[in-house]
Structures are given as C-alpha cells and as structure tokens.
Design an enzyme around this catalytic site. Structure first.
Site, PDB file in Angstrom:
ATOM      1  CD  GLU A   1      -2.908   1.086   2.362  1.00 47.14           C
ATOM      2  OE1 GLU A   1      -4.088   1.399   2.176  1.00 47.14           O
ATOM      3  OE2 GLU A   1      -2.461   0.741   3.472  1.00 47.14           O
TER       4      GLU A   1
ATOM      5  CD  GLU B   1      -5.295  -2.381   5.127  1.00 48.09           C
ATOM      6  OE1 GLU B   1      -5.839  -1.554   4.385  1.00 48.09           O
ATOM      7  OE2 GLU B   1      -4.397  -2.074   5.947  1.00 48.09           O
ATOM      8  CG  ASN B   2      -0.445  -7.462   3.547  1.00 48.30           C
ATOM      9  OD1 ASN B   2      -0.478  -6.539   2.744  1.00 48.30           O
ATOM     10  ND2 ASN B   2       0.510  -7.593   4.457  1.00 48.30           N
TER      11      ASN B   2
ATOM     12  CD  GLU C   1      -3.780  -3.241  10.256  1.00 48.07           C
ATOM     13  OE1 GLU C   1      -4.144  -3.416   9.080  1.00 48.07           O
ATOM     14  OE2 GLU C   1      -3.458  -2.125  10.710  1.00 48.07           O
TER      15      GLU C   1
ATOM     16  CG  HIS D   1      -8.299  -2.633   7.388  1.00 50.59           C
ATOM     17  ND1 HIS D   1      -9.065  -1.697   6.735  1.00 50.59           N
ATOM     18  CD2 HIS D   1      -7.298  -1.935   8.015  1.00 50.59           C
ATOM     19  CE1 HIS D   1      -8.560  -0.491   6.961  1.00 50.59           C
ATOM     20  NE2 HIS D   1      -7.493  -0.606   7.732  1.00 50.59           N
TER      21      HIS D   1
END
Length: 867
Positions: A139, A277-278, A309, A312
């Site tokens: 990101e 937040e992958n 996270e 997300h």
C-alpha cells in the site's frame, strides 16, 4: 521516483476499459540469503519476477498500460506477440497497444529489486543469526515493485503465487501455506478476488506458533510469526486471545463470516507503519513483540492495532474502495470498530478504550485539522502523490470521530444493520461512500445527505461553549450551547462550517472530594445557538461538561465557574473519560495560546498524581515536554523544564514498586534529566550503583537512560559501544544510532547529517533512528546551521529517494526547533522559489505551521508572566 505517479482520471479510464481476471506470479528468491550481511549497499541484489496476467478488454484495438518498477525488463509478450521492451517500458509503465476485444494474456519477465526502505519487497538481515528475512509492503502503489500489475484498487483479480526460496525457509502469502516442498518451490492456491495492494509474501526462516478460531463448525487456522531472535519474547497466547475476541465481535456485528481461508499475523522488521491489512496475512511492526517491560497502555495500543487490521478483512479487503478518495472510510471504519470492540466486547481488558481515543487519536486529529493542509474527511485525491501524504490525522482520527458521531446520530443497532447489508451487497467488490450511506439511510430512516455534506465535505473544527445564567440562589434561568466555526488556517481551502452535532451534556457534582456525574442530557445541536430548556429551573452543578462521553468531534470550552472547579479538581473526576476530555481541552487551549504554558504545567503538576489511567499519564508526559520545550517563553523555558524534571523524579520515587506508573515516570525523568545531579543519578541507575525498589532497568530502559546521557555529553562513544555489545540486536543497532547522533558535538551532527542526506545506504528504520537522535531540543545552537542546509537539499532528496525515505527526511529534519521569524522567512522563501510538487509543499507547509503556532504560544506564555 519520477514517472511513478498515477492520476485518478487515468485509473478511471483503465477501469472502464479492463476487467482483470487473474495473475500468476513466479518469483525466484533463492539467492536472497547470499547477498551479504548488509542489505544497505547500493545494487545489492535483484530477483527474477515473471508475471502472467489474464484480463478482458471492452474494446478491440484499444491501448492501456500496466505498472512495473524494475531495474530491468527482459520480455513482454502480449497475446503471444513479443513486444520491443525498449519501446514499451518507460517511466514505470509498460505500454500495451492493440488489445483484442475480450480475453487478453500478458507475460512480463523482469528483474525486480530488493529494497531496504519498507516498500515493495523489503530485505533485512538479522545481526543475531545473520539470516535474511523478507516481507512485502504494497500500500499504496508498490505491488508493482515485485510484479507487473494494474496498480489501482478497483481492478481486483485472483492471485496465484509461486515462490522459489532457500532450503529451510518458509513462505507465507494470502492463501494457506502449502506443505514444505521438496524442490524449494512453494505453490499457492489462487486467492479470492482482491486488490493488488493487499497481496503479500513473507519469506524467511521465521518462527511460528499456530492455533485456530472455531465457531459454528468452521475452523479458521491462526498463525503468529516472528524472527527466531524474538521468539523468547513472543506472548502468542495474549495475541491469540485478542484476535479471537475480535473474530467473535466482528462476526456478530457484521453478520458475515470471516471471508478468507486462514489468518496469519506476522511481526516483521523495519516496518514503516503500525501494521498492514494484507488479506489473511497481516504484517505488523515487530516492536510490538515487547523485549522489555512496557505499560498496559502499550498492550492496549497493540490490541487496537490487531483489531484494526482484523476489521479491515471485511472493510477494505472483502469490500474495497473504488479509488483512494475513500481511504478515510477504509481507515476510519477500522479505527472506530477496533476501539468499539475494545470498549464493548465481553471480557475486554480495555473497556476504557474511548478514554485512550479521546486523549491520543483525537488530539492528533485536532492538530491536523488546524494545519494549512487541512482538508475535508472525504479528500479530493487527484493522484498517487496526493494519497501518499494523506495517511494523516484527518483520515484516521477525525474520520473515526465522525463515524462515532454518525453512530450516535443513527443509533448503533441501525448502524451495524446497515453495515451488514453493505457487506452482503458488495462482497469482493468495490464501492463508494454513497453505497454505505445508502445502506445506513435504509436501516436508520435518517436522511444523511445534509449530514454527509456538513461533516465529510468540509474542513475545520467547531468550538462548543456553554452559555449559562443563574439567579441569586444558583438556579439555572437559561442554558444554551454556542457553536462557533473559526476561520480555517491561512492557505486552507473551504469556508468555516457550522455542523449538526449529537452530544451529551454531563452535570458533575463534588461529593467527598470526587467529581461525580449527577445527570446527563443527550441532544442534537445545530446552528450557532441551541437552547437547552431541560436544564432551566435546576440547581447549577459544579461542572457542566459539553460533549460528555465524547460523542462528537469539536473543541469544548468550559464556562468560568466550571473551569475554576476543573482547574482545582481535574484529577478528582471519578471516571477516566471526563478527565481525559478535560485534559485534552487544556492541552488544546495551550496549543491555541489560550492557556499559558506555565499555567498548563501547573495544572498538570496539580492533577497528574491522581490520574490512574496510565495511557493518559503517558500522554501528559509527552505533552508537557513538548509544551515546555516549544511553547514556553524562551526566557522561562529552563525554569519550566527544571520544575518538570524535579517533579518526574519525585513521582518516580513515590510510585508503587514495579507499577506501570513507576516505569512511565522513569522514562519521563530520563527524557529531560539535565542538571549535574540528575544526570549523575541517571548514570547510577544505569550502572546499578543506584536502585529504586521495583524498577527493573532492563534492555529498553537502559537504552532510554543511555540516549539521554549521550545527548547531554555525559556518556561517550565507548559507553554506546559497550551497550551495543550487551544488546547486539537490530533494536540495539537502532538505539546506538540514535545515541551517536544525539551527542552534542559538531562532529556527531555532521556525521549523522551525512549518513542521512548525503548517503542513501541507511535502511528505513536506522535512518529514522538517526534523525530521532540528531534532533535534540536542548541543542538548538548546534543545529542552527542546518536550517540553510535543509532548504538547500530537501527538494533534491524528495525527487531522488523513495517516498518513505524522502518523507522521513522532509519532516524529520525540518528546523522545527528554530522557533523564530527567521525560520518562517526561510521557509516562505523556499516555498516561493523552489517550486516543490504538491506533496512536498504540503509537508513543508505543515512544519512551518508548527513554528508559527509555537511563536504564538510563546508570546502568550510571556504575556502571562508579565500580567
């Protein structure tokens, strides 16, 4: 890097033309371990990257481009046709012409580069075991540093990663980790449709602990990873507990099962942010694996990050913004719901989470909203340059405050019912703000058009003041809330706006020396003046507290009588949140020059001893230090620092042995110790010649003591080197870099400056440590020559370094301590002549505003002294 920008219009055109179906990404990382111990050397390694993208075009013969940042591209094949690499690859883009209508296939073979900046594929060598650890951070626009990609959030696709890694390493990605392969090639199953920026790879000999979340017959595998050198400090059970609590609360509130196949949390080194937040593979800064004793406030902050996270996974990953205009909604929703989970979830250890939010996140928002760069929550994001500097206090903290206001406005049940409908309608798709507001209008019955315009499309803060009249017997004859819309900062766009607020008014009485809430009224206010007839005819309480429970986003002021009571009894509120609101108001008044710094210090000294909330105590420590160092009249500054430092030592000695307060006061004392006696005592605590019952002078506290001793010239290079031998870790190397840069000599400053500005070999975390040591508030004269040097180099730095590295330098080395009209004049001259791009102009203008504010506060403090 020049040529890496992407405009909103370009993204819209590309999204109109393309539908992306799938990526197959093959990476050969087998040589990563053999590059040498220092990943900081220029040209330190590339790796083969092969990307196959399948996508559909709406038009035959149309042209577009795919994004790639790579040192070399060897092959580009579109629909079986080899393209001339030299002709099509330029400025981080590969031009794609003559698309066919319908299905297209693109294959790109390239050499991509490892980084040490925390962007793309970051490479780190642990000095403890000399092993290499890799992780990705994508990101906003950095997946293109690892594979060719259509780098925008609304072109979702499935991703299949194949990674060749050295023997003994583990590879983690968004999909479940396969069994360890005999040939060293890890082949992952395709992901669901997700955006490029939330894909991830974490590669290396990481240590792991595994568990699961089980509910309604489902099992979600859970994993926690860190480097083996940190494994002894990893409190996995506590992290799993917070994670499961989040799963329970979010699945109930969202009425949507966790949408991915597993959930890994990976504590990785040299991470620029708090976490990322992958999907199914969250990366978190490994400073959250605590090597030494920390206060409960640190555990609370870590828990909020974990929950942020996790939230997300639904809001951001399952349903994703169409364009970065709605970045605020992505981050604000995660912030609001993470804190709500801490505050309301059954069994939470931090039911006071809104107190922490009021005293930390909201003060960040108030500060950001008073800068010349203030902007509406729903910012106008024209391009990637805009979004890269928009991860700010408005995007996170003001947005979350306004969502809390929205929840109060529509009701919590209606809010989450709308969210549930939103997730079901848009799963694995992309949305705009209007999609969420439409869902909330249906469940709440409220028309949110005017609310949205007033709160999301305007900038600035409102001020709320009580207007109260009483008769001779102290009975209220009239009560109203006055709302003001101060002028926006010079240079800011927009007009001041009065907004609708849902607030509570708390009525507090003194009972046995404690301020206790006797009553509470909740109401809507709008316009310049809102009468509150419910209070007429009642006896006046000791304190009226507007915005009690912190429902809205506004500066709050007290009436004269309430202010007198609060000044005398701020530490006597029975509950933590009203105390935090009053502390925050006092801090805000100090920053605005309405309360003299010396009076703020006196207020803190009178009440902090009664403050039980350790997070509030630590916030006050930071704020007092900043106030006295920057906002105090220079002639009084040293007197103020002396009074504060003596107070920190007194509180340290009086604190309960082994308590959080004792640790916090020890750090506060170390931060400003200055007299010969204080420094001698600090050195004795470090050496063990002096002891305080219950205070464990452990690794991190030792460094805190040593860094101050180095900054005052009390500890030399030999002392720093000896401490590094005690702690030969990556964290120890960062602390040593800070201590060396902090030394009060021209030679130390020149060396630090050269390593950051003239060289580009420092990894991101080490550079940050050097900058932190270089800037010392009691070294103003030593740092004065660097004002001119800063303006001579900052534009070139911005144009030649990666975004994260350049932003560290542009913000961290700005001469903020040189609070004088000369600094303002130098900044203005540079802004007028240098022609910086919009992002750099914004950062420098924000720093300038800090100097201007400090000058005004210093004048107010000086005026108070002569009054």
């Amino acid at each position: 890097m020049p040529g890496t920008n992407l405009t909103r219009e370009e993204a819209q055109q590309r999204a109109k033309l393309l539908t992306v179906d799938s990526y197959e990404v093959e990476l050969d990382l087998s040589g990563a371990q053999g590059l040498g111990a220092s990943p900081a050397e220029p040209g330190d390694g590339t790796y083969p990257s092969v990307t196959t993208v399948r996508f559909r075009s709406a038009e035959a013969g149309a042209g577009t481009f795919i994004d790639l940042v790579a040192p070399a591209v060897h092959e580009v094949v579109l629909n079986g046709r080899s393209l001339d690499v030299a002709a099509v690859f330029r400025d981080a883009r590969i031009t794609l012409d003559h698309l066919v209508a319908g299905a297209n296939e693109l294959r790109v073979v390239a050499d991509c580069a490892y980084t040490n900046t925390g962007e793309g594929l970051h490479r780190f060598v642990d000095p403890v075991d000399q092993q290499t650890y890799l992780y990705t951070q994508f990101e906003v626009p950095d997946a293109r540093r690892v594979f060719a990609s259509f780098e925008q959030p609304d072109l979702k696709a499935t991703f299949r990663f194949t990674v060749k890694a050295p023997e003994g390493w583990t590879v983690i990605s968004n999909s479940p980790t396969p069994e360890r392969p005999a040939d060293g090639v890890w082949r992952f199953e395709p992901t669901p449709r997700i955006s490029t920026y939330i894909t991830a790879l974490i590669v290396g000999p990481y240590h792991s602990v595994h568990s699961s979340y089980e509910k309604d017959g489902r099992t979600v595998p859970l994993g926690i990873y860190c480097r083996p050198s940190l494994a002894g400090f990893l409190d996995a059970d506590a992290i799993f507990d917070v994670t499961r609590q989040g799963f329970d609360w979010f699945e109930e509130k969202f009425d949507y099962a966790y949408p991915f196949a597993k959930y890994d949390q990976l504590f990785v080194p040299e991470f620029n942010a708090g976490a990322m937040e992958n999907a199914g593979a969250v990366t978190i800064r490994d400073q959250y694996v605590f090597r030494s004793k920390v206060t409960d406030a640190a555990y609370e902050t870590r828990a909020e990050t974990i929950l942020h996270e996790l939230a997300h996974m639904w809001f951001g990953d399952l349903v994703t913004m169409e364009w970065w205009n709605d970045l605020w909604l992505n981050e604000s929703f995660a912030t609001y719901t993470s804190i709500a989970c801490q505050a309301y979830a059954e069994g939470s250890k931090w039911p006071h989470a809104w107190t922490t939010f009021a005293n930390s996140m909201k003060t960040w928002a108030y500060r950001q909203d008073q800068l010349p760069s203030t902007h509406p929550i729903m910012a106008d994001i024209r391009d990637l340059d805009d979004v890269l500097v928009n991860f700010d206090g408005i995007t996170y903290a003001k947005g979350a405050s306004v969502l809390k206001q929205l929840v109060a406005y529509v009701g919590m049940d209606a809010f989450f019912q709308g969210v549930q409908a939103y997730f079901k309608a848009h799963a694995f798709g992309n949305t705009r703000l209007s999609d969420l507001l439409g869902a909330l209008e249906k469940t709440s019955g409220r028309d949110l058009t005017a609310w949205s315009k007033a709160w999301l499309e305007t900038a600035g803060i409102n001020v709320l003041r009580p207007e109260v009249e009483t008769d001779a017997n102290g009975v209220i004859t009239s009560f109203a809330v006055r709302q003001e819309a101060p002028a926006l900062p010079a240079g800011a766009k927009g007009e001041p706006t009065l907004r609708p607020h849902r607030i509570a008014i708390g009525l507090y009485e003194l009972q046995d020396g404690r301020l206790v809430r006797a009553d509470r009224i909740e109401l809507d206010i709008d316009g310049g003046l809102t009468e509150v007839p419910e209070l007429v005819g009642r006896a006046r309480p000791a304190v009226f507290l507007l915005n009690d429970d912190d429902l809205s986003y506004a500066k709050v002021r007290l009436d004269e009588e309430s202010l007198a009571t609060v000044t005398a009894h701020l530490g006597d509120f029975a509950e933590s949140l009203p105390r935090a609101l009053c502390w925050a108001s006092a801090w805000d008044m100090t920053r605005d020059g309405e309360l003299a710094t010396r009076d703020y210090l006196a207020l803190v000294l009178s009440g902090i001893g009664k403050e039980s909330d350790i997070g509030v105590v630590q916030s006050l420590h930071r704020q007092v230090k900043l106030a006295v160092e920057l906002y105090a009249a220079p002639a009084w500054r040293e007197e103020g620092l002396a009074a504060w430092t003596e107070a920190t030592l007194e509180h340290l000695r009086a604190a309960g042995p082994g308590s959080d307060h004792q640790l916090a006061w020890a750090r506060a004392f170390a931060a400003t110790a200055r007299t010969e006696g204080q420094l001698t005592y600090l050195a004795a605590l470090l050496s063990g010649a002096a002891e305080i019952e219950g205070l464990a002078v452990d690794t991190e506290l030792r460094w805190a003591f040593l860094e101050r001793l180095a900054a005052t010239g009390t500890a030399d290079e030999a002392a720093v080197e000896a401490e590094l031998k005690r702690d030969p870790t990556a964290a120890g190397e960062r602390h040593a870099a800070t201590a060396r840069a902090a030394r009060p000599t021209a030679e130390a400053k020149a060396a630090a400056w050269a390593s950051v500005v003239e060289g580009d070999a420092l990894p991101n975390a080490v550079q940050e440590a050097v900058i932190g040591g270089f800037v010392q508030s009691d070294q103003r004269e030593l740092l004065a020559p660097y004002t001119e040097k800063y303006f001579a180099v900052v534009k070139e730095v911005w144009e030649t370094r990666s975004h994260e590295i350049a932003q560290q330098i542009a913000v961290g080395l700005y001469p903020a301590l040189q609070v004088s009209p000369r600094t303002l004049a130098a900044t203005d001259a540079w802004l007028a002549s240098a022609e910086p791009n919009a992002a750099l102009r914004r950062l420098v203008s924000e720093s300038r505003a800090g100097v201007e504010r400090a000058l005004k506060a210093q004048a107010a403090d000086a005026a108070a002294a002569s009054a």
